[in-house]
Motif scaffolding. Structure first.
Motif, PDB file in Angstrom:
ATOM      1  N   LYS A  11       0.872  -1.173   0.000  1.00  0.00           N
ATOM      2  CA  LYS A  11       0.000   0.000   0.000  1.00  0.00           C
ATOM      3  C   LYS A  11       0.913   1.228   0.000  1.00  0.00           C
ATOM      4  CE  LYS A  11      -3.454  -2.483   2.732  1.00  0.00           C
ATOM      5  NZ  LYS A  11      -4.180  -2.540   4.030  1.00  0.00           N
ATOM      6  N   ILE A  12       1.015   1.866  -1.156  1.00  0.00           N
ATOM      7  CA  ILE A  12       1.941   2.973  -1.342  1.00  0.00           C
ATOM      8  C   ILE A  12       1.163   4.261  -1.593  1.00  0.00           C
ATOM      9  CG2 ILE A  12       3.909   3.862  -2.645  1.00  0.00           C
ATOM     10  CD1 ILE A  12       4.493   1.238  -1.176  1.00  0.00           C
ATOM     11  N   ILE A  13       1.563   5.309  -0.890  1.00  0.00           N
ATOM     12  CA  ILE A  13       0.990   6.640  -1.091  1.00  0.00           C
ATOM     13  C   ILE A  13       2.099   7.574  -1.577  1.00  0.00           C
ATOM     14  CG2 ILE A  13      -0.176   8.601  -0.011  1.00  0.00           C
ATOM     15  CD1 ILE A  13      -1.184   6.689   2.149  1.00  0.00           C
ATOM     16  N   HIS A  14       1.801   8.346  -2.604  1.00  0.00           N
ATOM     17  CA  HIS A  14       2.707   9.425  -3.007  1.00  0.00           C
ATOM     18  C   HIS A  14       2.012  10.743  -2.699  1.00  0.00           C
ATOM     19  CE1 HIS A  14       4.508  12.382  -5.873  1.00  0.00           C
ATOM     20  NE2 HIS A  14       5.596  11.858  -5.360  1.00  0.00           N
ATOM     21  N   ILE A  15       2.643  11.546  -1.832  1.00  0.00           N
ATOM     22  CA  ILE A  15       2.103  12.856  -1.472  1.00  0.00           C
ATOM     23  C   ILE A  15       2.920  13.929  -2.172  1.00  0.00           C
ATOM     24  CG2 ILE A  15       1.713  14.524   0.382  1.00  0.00           C
ATOM     25  CD1 ILE A  15      -0.169  12.271   0.707  1.00  0.00           C
ATOM     26  N   ASP A  16       2.233  14.849  -2.846  1.00  0.00           N
ATOM     27  CA  ASP A  16       2.894  15.938  -3.558  1.00  0.00           C
ATOM     28  C   ASP A  16       2.178  17.239  -3.208  1.00  0.00           C
ATOM     29  OD1 ASP A  16       4.492  17.352  -5.254  1.00  0.00           O
ATOM     30  OD2 ASP A  16       3.630  16.587  -7.115  1.00  0.00           O
ATOM     31  N   MET A  17       2.906  18.163  -2.593  1.00  0.00           N
ATOM     32  CA  MET A  17       2.312  19.446  -2.237  1.00  0.00           C
ATOM     33  C   MET A  17       1.966  20.229  -3.504  1.00  0.00           C
ATOM     34  SD  MET A  17       2.198  19.286   1.010  1.00  0.00           S
ATOM     35  CE  MET A  17       1.735  20.976   1.386  1.00  0.00           C
ATOM     36  N   ASP A  18       0.916  21.027  -3.422  1.00  0.00           N
ATOM     37  CA  ASP A  18       0.441  21.783  -4.575  1.00  0.00           C
ATOM     38  C   ASP A  18       1.146  23.133  -4.658  1.00  0.00           C
ATOM     39  OD1 ASP A  18      -1.442  19.764  -5.204  1.00  0.00           O
ATOM     40  OD2 ASP A  18      -2.835  20.580  -3.727  1.00  0.00           O
ATOM     41  N   ALA A  19       1.890  23.343  -5.763  1.00  0.00           N
ATOM     42  CA  ALA A  19       2.583  24.622  -5.998  1.00  0.00           C
ATOM     43  C   ALA A  19       3.251  25.086  -4.701  1.00  0.00           C
ATOM     44  CB  ALA A  19       1.616  25.668  -6.521  1.00  0.00           C
ATOM     45  N   PHE A  20       4.099  24.242  -4.145  1.00  0.00           N
ATOM     46  CA  PHE A  20       4.532  24.352  -2.754  1.00  0.00           C
ATOM     47  C   PHE A  20       5.086  25.728  -2.381  1.00  0.00           C
ATOM     48  CE2 PHE A  20       7.841  23.184   0.559  1.00  0.00           C
ATOM     49  CZ  PHE A  20       6.936  23.172   1.595  1.00  0.00           C
ATOM     50  N   TYR A  21       6.176  26.159  -3.024  1.00  0.00           N
ATOM     51  CA  TYR A  21       6.788  27.434  -2.637  1.00  0.00           C
ATOM     52  C   TYR A  21       5.779  28.577  -2.786  1.00  0.00           C
ATOM     53  CZ  TYR A  21      11.270  24.949  -3.256  1.00  0.00           C
ATOM     54  OH  TYR A  21      12.307  24.054  -3.194  1.00  0.00           O
ATOM     55  N   ALA A 114       6.899  13.006  -1.237  1.00  0.00           N
ATOM     56  CA  ALA A 114       7.470  11.814  -0.604  1.00  0.00           C
ATOM     57  C   ALA A 114       6.590  10.602  -0.890  1.00  0.00           C
ATOM     58  CB  ALA A 114       7.595  12.015   0.902  1.00  0.00           C
ATOM     59  N   TYR A 115       7.228   9.433  -0.817  1.00  0.00           N
ATOM     60  CA  TYR A 115       6.505   8.161  -0.845  1.00  0.00           C
ATOM     61  C   TYR A 115       6.313   7.681   0.589  1.00  0.00           C
ATOM     62  CZ  TYR A 115       7.779   7.570  -5.817  1.00  0.00           C
ATOM     63  OH  TYR A 115       7.934   7.712  -7.178  1.00  0.00           O
ATOM     64  N   LEU A 116       5.168   7.051   0.850  1.00  0.00           N
ATOM     65  CA  LEU A 116       4.909   6.425   2.140  1.00  0.00           C
ATOM     66  C   LEU A 116       4.452   4.990   1.887  1.00  0.00           C
ATOM     67  CD1 LEU A 116       4.268   9.604   2.473  1.00  0.00           C
ATOM     68  CD2 LEU A 116       2.973   8.907   4.492  1.00  0.00           C
ATOM     69  N   ASP A 117       5.030   4.066   2.623  1.00  0.00           N
ATOM     70  CA  ASP A 117       4.561   2.688   2.594  1.00  0.00           C
ATOM     71  C   ASP A 117       3.710   2.473   3.843  1.00  0.00           C
ATOM     72  OD1 ASP A 117       4.199  -0.085   2.826  1.00  0.00           O
ATOM     73  OD2 ASP A 117       6.089  -0.520   1.799  1.00  0.00           O
ATOM     74  N   VAL A 118       2.398   2.294   3.634  1.00  0.00           N
ATOM     75  CA  VAL A 118       1.485   2.125   4.764  1.00  0.00           C
ATOM     76  C   VAL A 118       0.873   0.726   4.753  1.00  0.00           C
ATOM     77  CG1 VAL A 118       0.978   4.586   4.959  1.00  0.00           C
ATOM     78  CG2 VAL A 118      -0.420   3.162   3.436  1.00  0.00           C
ATOM     79  N   THR A 119       1.628  -0.235   4.196  1.00  0.00           N
ATOM     80  CA  THR A 119       1.149  -1.614   4.188  1.00  0.00           C
ATOM     81  C   THR A 119       0.784  -2.048   5.605  1.00  0.00           C
ATOM     82  OG1 THR A 119       2.650  -2.036   2.337  1.00  0.00           O
ATOM     83  CG2 THR A 119       1.668  -3.951   3.425  1.00  0.00           C
ATOM     84  N   THR A 120       1.647  -1.651   6.556  1.00  0.00           N
ATOM     85  CA  THR A 120       1.333  -1.802   7.980  1.00  0.00           C
ATOM     86  C   THR A 120       1.433  -0.420   8.598  1.00  0.00           C
ATOM     87  OG1 THR A 120       2.298  -4.023   8.002  1.00  0.00           O
ATOM     88  CG2 THR A 120       1.966  -2.948  10.127  1.00  0.00           C
ATOM     89  N   ASP A 121       0.303   0.184   8.931  1.00  0.00           N
ATOM     90  CA  ASP A 121       0.355   1.554   9.451  1.00  0.00           C
ATOM     91  C   ASP A 121       0.289   1.545  10.975  1.00  0.00           C
ATOM     92  OD1 ASP A 121      -2.691   2.546  10.250  1.00  0.00           O
ATOM     93  OD2 ASP A 121      -2.665   0.955   8.738  1.00  0.00           O
ATOM     94  N   SER A 127      -6.732   1.055   5.609  1.00  0.00           N
ATOM     95  CA  SER A 127      -7.021   1.581   4.276  1.00  0.00           C
ATOM     96  C   SER A 127      -6.048   2.688   3.901  1.00  0.00           C
ATOM     97  CB  SER A 127      -8.449   2.126   4.223  1.00  0.00           C
ATOM     98  OG  SER A 127      -8.651   2.893   3.053  1.00  0.00           O
ATOM     99  N   ALA A 128      -5.305   2.482   2.817  1.00  0.00           N
ATOM    100  CA  ALA A 128      -4.363   3.507   2.357  1.00  0.00           C
ATOM    101  C   ALA A 128      -5.109   4.753   1.895  1.00  0.00           C
ATOM    102  CB  ALA A 128      -3.501   2.958   1.232  1.00  0.00           C
TER     103      ALA A 128
END
Length: 370
Positions: A11-21, A114-121, A127-128
């Motif tokens: 269970k992989i999540i990729h989080i990307d901030m929106d127009a960060f700076y 960042a990537y997050l592995d939440v296979t075991t959270d 639920s991812a």
């Protein structure tokens, strides 16, 4: 993808901030809200490049890595400001703390993704998708910023998914839908396919993932090298790369583009002195030493060269780094040339020798720092 007698998916999540700076600047400065904002080099003089742009500026075609002068042509009313990296790093540390509430398997790619592995959270949510929703809400509540999330069974698909519904999006691509999704994906959307590779693919009649699937693994490797084998796998939804909490640093350095072309050796050496100071500070903060020193030179015609020298023992001292860079520059032939950029980097890292305790108060950099 992990398999046992019965298929078990990560269970992989990729989080990307929106127009960060730009989003941080709009949050902190009400006068920028709702305005076309460009963070990066200013367009005056020879100009720099765009680090990021607000969505108001993106509507006019302004994009990251675009020359600031071009951004100004596309969006004449845009506001240009220089980045405040310390502010962005502080926000990143807070985001990292939010991630760590759910998992320790966090692989940062930059300050804002960042990537997050939440296979075991940690919280046993399971639920991812629910975890991604909670993370997005926490970022919104605690930082007044938005993030987009992609959820899937591997890193590649999760990263592609996070870009689909931006800004403030959430996209899940399940295992039964991955191959069909990849077949319809334009080749330029494949992570790692740059403009040159995409153009080459299109000249070969390869426009979508389905076209790539027609080539054998050997044909992919022959045409695109090692990455061809990677494309062969991912177009079939196969990506076994684990989330790596502590990615190995391959190189570290600094470079500078000058407001005017350098033509005198004295000017070049003076700039190398300043760049060397930055490099040494970064090496000390990361506690790294390198065996290879590399000099990067970009000329006024945008031609670029690199020269390097390796040592039997790792180094991190200012004198060795700067002297080596100056010698590499001198031996590269600098008569009658005009230089627009110089850079110094170290690689081939070794273990840092024990040194006395630090006397400054800089503290340890967050894992999100580049």
């Amino acid at each position: 993808m992990e398999t046992t007698a019965e298929t078990i998916y990560r269970k992989i999540i990729h989080i990307d901030m929106d127009a960060f700076y730009a989003s941080v600047e709009q949050r902190d400065n009400p006068e920028y809200r709702g305005k076309a904002l460009v963070v990066g080099g200013l367009p005056e003089g020879r100009g720099g490049v765009v680090a990021t742009a607000s969505y108001e500026a993106r509507k006019f075609g302004v994009r990251s890595a675009m020359p600031s002068k071009r951004a100004q042509q596309l969006c004449p009313h845009a506001i240009f400001i220089r980045p405040r990296f310390e502010a962005y790093k502080e926000v990143s540390r807070h985001i990292r703390e939010i991630f760590s509430r759910y998992t320790d398997l966090i692989e940062p790619l930059s300050l804002d993704e960042a990537y997050l592995d939440v296979t075991t959270d940690k919280l046993g949510i399971g639920s991812a998708i629910d975890i991604a929703k909670e993370i997005k809400q926490a970022i919104k509540d605690e930082l007044q910023l938005t993030a987009s999330a992609g959820v899937s069974i591997n890193k590649f698909v999760a990263k592609i998914a996070s870009d689909i519904n931006k800004p403030d999006g959430l996209k899940f691509i399940g295992p039964s839908n991955i191959e069909a999704f990849m077949e319809t994906l334009p080749v330029e959307k494949f992570y790692g396919v740059g403009k040159v590779t995409a153009d080459k693919m299109k000249r070969m009649g390869l426009h979508f993932g389905a076209d790539l699937k027609k080539l054998t693994e050997e044909e992919m490797a022959r045409n695109f090298g090692k990455t061809g084998r990677f494309y062969y796998q991912i177009v079939r939804g196969i990506d076994d790369r684990p989330v790596q909490p502590h990615r190995e640093t391959k190189s570290l350095g600094a470079e500078d583009t000058f407001p005017y072309d350098l033509t005198e050796v004295e000017e070049m050496n003076a700039e190398l002195d300043k760049i060397g100071e930055t490099v040494v500070k970064r090496l000390r903060r990361y506690e790294l030493q390198g065996r290879t020193i590399t000099l990067k030179v970009k000329y006024s015609d945008f031609r670029q060269i690199t020269r390097n020298q390796s040592f039997s023992k790792p180094v991190d001292d200012y004198e060795t780094i700067v002297t080596t860079a100056k010698n590499l520059l001198l031996n590269s032939g600098i008569e009658n040339v005009r230089i627009r950029l110089l850079g110094i980097s170290l690689s081939n890292f070794g273990e840092l020798q024990e040194r006395p305790p630090k006397q400054d108060n800089t503290g340890q950099l967050s894992i999100f720092d580049e």
